[in-house]
Design a protein around this motif. Structure first.
Motif, mmCIF file in Angstrom:
data_model
loop_
_atom_site.group_PDB
_atom_site.id
_atom_site.type_symbol
_atom_site.label_atom_id
_atom_site.label_comp_id
_atom_site.label_asym_id
_atom_site.label_seq_id
_atom_site.Cartn_x
_atom_site.Cartn_y
_atom_site.Cartn_z
ATOM 1 N N GLU A 127 -7.073 8.645 -16.367
ATOM 2 C CA GLU A 127 -8.427 8.452 -15.868
ATOM 3 C C GLU A 127 -9.191 9.766 -16.039
ATOM 4 O OE1 GLU A 127 -8.673 5.883 -12.087
ATOM 5 O OE2 GLU A 127 -6.712 6.849 -11.946
ATOM 6 N N SER A 128 -10.489 9.713 -15.847
ATOM 7 C CA SER A 128 -11.281 10.931 -15.978
ATOM 8 C C SER A 128 -11.084 11.825 -14.758
ATOM 9 C CB SER A 128 -12.760 10.588 -16.130
ATOM 10 O OG SER A 128 -13.303 10.184 -14.892
ATOM 11 N N LEU A 129 -11.380 13.098 -14.930
ATOM 12 C CA LEU A 129 -11.280 14.041 -13.813
ATOM 13 C C LEU A 129 -12.269 13.681 -12.703
ATOM 14 C CD1 LEU A 129 -10.918 17.363 -15.814
ATOM 15 C CD2 LEU A 129 -9.257 16.469 -14.173
ATOM 16 N N ALA A 130 -13.349 13.016 -13.070
ATOM 17 C CA ALA A 130 -14.374 12.665 -12.082
ATOM 18 C C ALA A 130 -13.979 11.472 -11.225
ATOM 19 C CB ALA A 130 -15.698 12.384 -12.784
ATOM 20 N N SER A 131 -13.087 10.620 -11.735
ATOM 21 C CA SER A 131 -12.825 9.371 -11.013
ATOM 22 C C SER A 131 -11.345 9.054 -10.791
ATOM 23 C CB SER A 131 -13.465 8.196 -11.764
ATOM 24 O OG SER A 131 -12.895 8.070 -13.067
ATOM 25 N N PHE A 132 -10.437 9.956 -11.107
ATOM 26 C CA PHE A 132 -9.018 9.641 -10.996
ATOM 27 C C PHE A 132 -8.617 9.411 -9.528
ATOM 28 C CE2 PHE A 132 -8.803 14.087 -9.875
ATOM 29 C CZ PHE A 132 -7.736 14.161 -8.980
ATOM 30 N N THR A 133 -7.586 8.595 -9.370
ATOM 31 C CA THR A 133 -6.980 8.404 -8.050
ATOM 32 C C THR A 133 -5.469 8.513 -8.195
ATOM 33 O OG1 THR A 133 -6.913 5.995 -8.358
ATOM 34 C CG2 THR A 133 -8.819 6.907 -7.172
ATOM 35 N N LEU A 134 -4.823 9.023 -7.169
ATOM 36 C CA LEU A 134 -3.366 9.075 -7.107
ATOM 37 C C LEU A 134 -2.913 8.296 -5.886
ATOM 38 C CD1 LEU A 134 -2.729 12.867 -7.882
ATOM 39 C CD2 LEU A 134 -2.312 10.943 -9.422
ATOM 40 N N PRO A 135 -1.705 7.756 -5.923
ATOM 41 C CA PRO A 135 -1.190 7.054 -4.738
ATOM 42 C C PRO A 135 -1.133 7.988 -3.531
ATOM 43 C CG PRO A 135 0.172 6.603 -6.657
ATOM 44 C CD PRO A 135 -0.765 7.709 -7.053
ATOM 45 N N ARG A 136 -1.156 7.431 -2.354
ATOM 46 C CA ARG A 136 -1.103 8.216 -1.124
ATOM 47 C C ARG A 136 0.345 8.533 -0.741
ATOM 48 N NH1 ARG A 136 -6.302 9.754 0.833
ATOM 49 N NH2 ARG A 136 -7.752 8.498 -0.403
ATOM 50 N N ASP A 137 0.455 9.475 0.176
ATOM 51 C CA ASP A 137 1.747 9.863 0.761
ATOM 52 C C ASP A 137 2.734 10.410 -0.268
ATOM 53 O OD1 ASP A 137 0.960 9.197 3.375
ATOM 54 O OD2 ASP A 137 1.469 7.094 3.039
ATOM 55 N N LEU A 138 2.226 11.158 -1.234
ATOM 56 C CA LEU A 138 3.115 11.821 -2.181
ATOM 57 C C LEU A 138 3.828 12.974 -1.485
ATOM 58 C CD1 LEU A 138 0.859 12.060 -5.377
ATOM 59 C CD2 LEU A 138 2.630 10.362 -4.875
ATOM 60 N N ASP A 139 5.041 13.270 -1.954
ATOM 61 C CA ASP A 139 5.798 14.398 -1.413
ATOM 62 C C ASP A 139 5.354 15.716 -2.037
ATOM 63 O OD1 ASP A 139 8.016 13.130 0.328
ATOM 64 O OD2 ASP A 139 8.103 11.958 -1.521
ATOM 65 N N ALA A 140 4.962 15.673 -3.295
ATOM 66 C CA ALA A 140 4.578 16.906 -3.987
ATOM 67 C C ALA A 140 3.690 16.596 -5.185
ATOM 68 C CB ALA A 140 5.815 17.674 -4.440
ATOM 69 N N ILE A 141 2.847 17.561 -5.518
ATOM 70 C CA ILE A 141 2.044 17.540 -6.735
ATOM 71 C C ILE A 141 2.214 18.903 -7.383
ATOM 72 C CG2 ILE A 141 -0.279 17.366 -7.728
ATOM 73 C CD1 ILE A 141 -1.077 15.744 -5.213
ATOM 74 N N ILE A 142 2.482 18.906 -8.681
ATOM 75 C CA ILE A 142 2.527 20.183 -9.392
ATOM 76 C C ILE A 142 1.447 20.191 -10.465
ATOM 77 C CG2 ILE A 142 5.029 20.282 -8.990
ATOM 78 C CD1 ILE A 142 5.338 20.083 -12.089
ATOM 79 N N THR A 143 0.857 21.351 -10.682
ATOM 80 C CA THR A 143 -0.093 21.515 -11.778
ATOM 81 C C THR A 143 0.143 22.901 -12.363
ATOM 82 O OG1 THR A 143 -2.415 21.375 -12.462
ATOM 83 C CG2 THR A 143 -1.994 22.237 -10.231
ATOM 84 N N VAL A 144 0.530 22.935 -13.625
ATOM 85 C CA VAL A 144 0.990 24.167 -14.260
ATOM 86 C C VAL A 144 0.044 24.564 -15.394
ATOM 87 C CG1 VAL A 144 2.913 25.267 -15.468
ATOM 88 C CG2 VAL A 144 3.377 23.615 -13.649
ATOM 89 N N GLU A 145 -0.545 25.747 -15.246
ATOM 90 C CA GLU A 145 -1.438 26.337 -16.248
ATOM 91 C C GLU A 145 -2.693 25.494 -16.479
ATOM 92 O OE1 GLU A 145 1.008 26.928 -19.687
ATOM 93 O OE2 GLU A 145 2.244 28.452 -18.733
ATOM 94 N N ASN A 146 -3.209 24.911 -15.401
ATOM 95 C CA ASN A 146 -4.349 24.009 -15.538
ATOM 96 C C ASN A 146 -5.547 24.338 -14.660
ATOM 97 O OD1 ASN A 146 -2.946 22.117 -17.292
ATOM 98 N ND2 ASN A 146 -1.787 21.492 -15.488
ATOM 99 N N TRP A 147 -5.351 25.078 -13.568
ATOM 100 C CA TRP A 147 -6.440 25.170 -12.591
ATOM 101 C C TRP A 147 -7.697 25.787 -13.186
ATOM 102 C CZ3 TRP A 147 -5.969 22.262 -8.453
ATOM 103 C CH2 TRP A 147 -6.999 22.316 -7.502
ATOM 104 N N HIS A 148 -7.518 26.715 -14.114
ATOM 105 C CA HIS A 148 -8.689 27.334 -14.743
ATOM 106 C C HIS A 148 -9.516 26.313 -15.523
ATOM 107 C CE1 HIS A 148 -5.726 27.407 -18.043
ATOM 108 N NE2 HIS A 148 -6.778 27.309 -18.829
ATOM 109 N N ASP A 149 -8.859 25.237 -16.012
ATOM 110 C CA ASP A 149 -9.580 24.210 -16.779
ATOM 111 C C ASP A 149 -10.661 23.525 -15.943
ATOM 112 O OD1 ASP A 149 -8.280 24.436 -19.281
ATOM 113 O OD2 ASP A 149 -6.556 23.331 -18.497
ATOM 114 N N LEU A 150 -10.487 23.535 -14.635
ATOM 115 C CA LEU A 150 -11.475 22.911 -13.763
ATOM 116 C C LEU A 150 -12.721 23.764 -13.633
ATOM 117 C CD1 LEU A 150 -9.035 21.736 -10.928
ATOM 118 C CD2 LEU A 150 -9.647 20.573 -13.061
#
Length: 253
Positions: A127-150
């Motif tokens: 999905e697009s960055l503007a409208s994506f959704t993730l399921p609730r109650d996740l235990d963890a999210i990782i994002t590697v080498e991406n935060w600057h892209d935002l």
């Protein structure tokens, strides 16, 4: 004898949480090492293990079998494959690839498909960055080498904080957000190295993410490289794969 027995029982009860935590770590460590031996992993991924230290990073994050996790902006799928085998059949991995990335380079889409295909517990989220959704109650999210892209010029204003809040909402209380990014020299404005060098801003990232309710639980120097001058683009052959990187572990209270 009764006093001795009671004392022994009390000692066992006090030790139980530490013992359980030790057992959980052992279970997670074993699962990660088994994941690294997965024959479905591409050779190019295996070659990256020496620099990526995946067992150490996931131990730091605390991901274990049975967890529900997301690989946010999953790139070529290096972490998606490892996560899928680590969380196992009772766990779930949501491999998110922005449609903006796929529009820019079609290989991001084929890489996503290839990464999830061998694993019944891995789901492609596209999905697009503007409208994506993730399921609730996740235990963890990782994002590697991406935060600057935002924070690239083409990203919507305020995208970092908006997305941080969406990730916060997707996690269960106590859930972990792991953020890894290339270190950029601090400029006069936050994320000033994002566009030209594709580097992040450690302090601005921390402020942005804690600003939506996360608590910074820990940081790691696992990917630190003092020899990186922070002035070259991360795609420069002289530094590519060897950049100085910050690692932050945030927790949802």
């Amino acid at each position: 004898m009764r006093f001795a027995t009671a004392t022994a029982c009390a000692a066992l009860l006090l030790a139980a949480p530490a013992f359980a935590q030790h057992e959980t770590h052992n279970m997670g460590d074993h699962a990660v090492h088994a994941a690294l031996a997965d024959p479905a992993r591409p050779a190019k991924d295996v070659e990256r293990d020496a620099a990526r230290h995946p067992a150490e990073l996931l131990a730091f994050t605390g991901i274990k079998p049975g967890d529900k996790v997301a690989d946010f902006i999953m790139g070529g799928g290096y972490w998606t494959r490892i996560l899928a085998k680590t969380v196992g059949d009772k766990g779930k991995v949501y491999a998110y690839q922005p449609t903006e990335f796929i529009a820019y380079k079609a290989a991001y889409g084929t890489d996503q498909d290839a990464a999830v295909k061998p694993y019944a517990n891995a789901v492609a989220v596209r999905e697009s960055l503007a409208s994506f959704t993730l399921p609730r109650d996740l235990d963890a999210i990782i994002t590697v080498e991406n935060w600057h892209d935002l924070h690239l010029a083409k990203s919507p204003a305020g995208a970092g904080a908006t997305i941080a809040k969406k990730l916060f909402d997707a996690l269960k209380p106590g859930g972990v957000l792991l953020v890894v990014d290339h270190v950029g020299s601090a400029g006069k404005t936050p994320f000033s190295a994002a566009e030209a060098l594709h580097r992040g801003d450690a302090e601005a990232t921390k402020k942005e993410i804690t600003g939506v309710g996360f608590r910074l639980a820990a940081s790691s120097s696992l990917y630190a490289n003092p020899a990186d001058p922070h002035t070259a683009t991360v795609f420069d052959p002289a530094i590519r794969g060897k950049t100085d990187q910050f690692i932050y572990k945030f927790v949802k209270p």
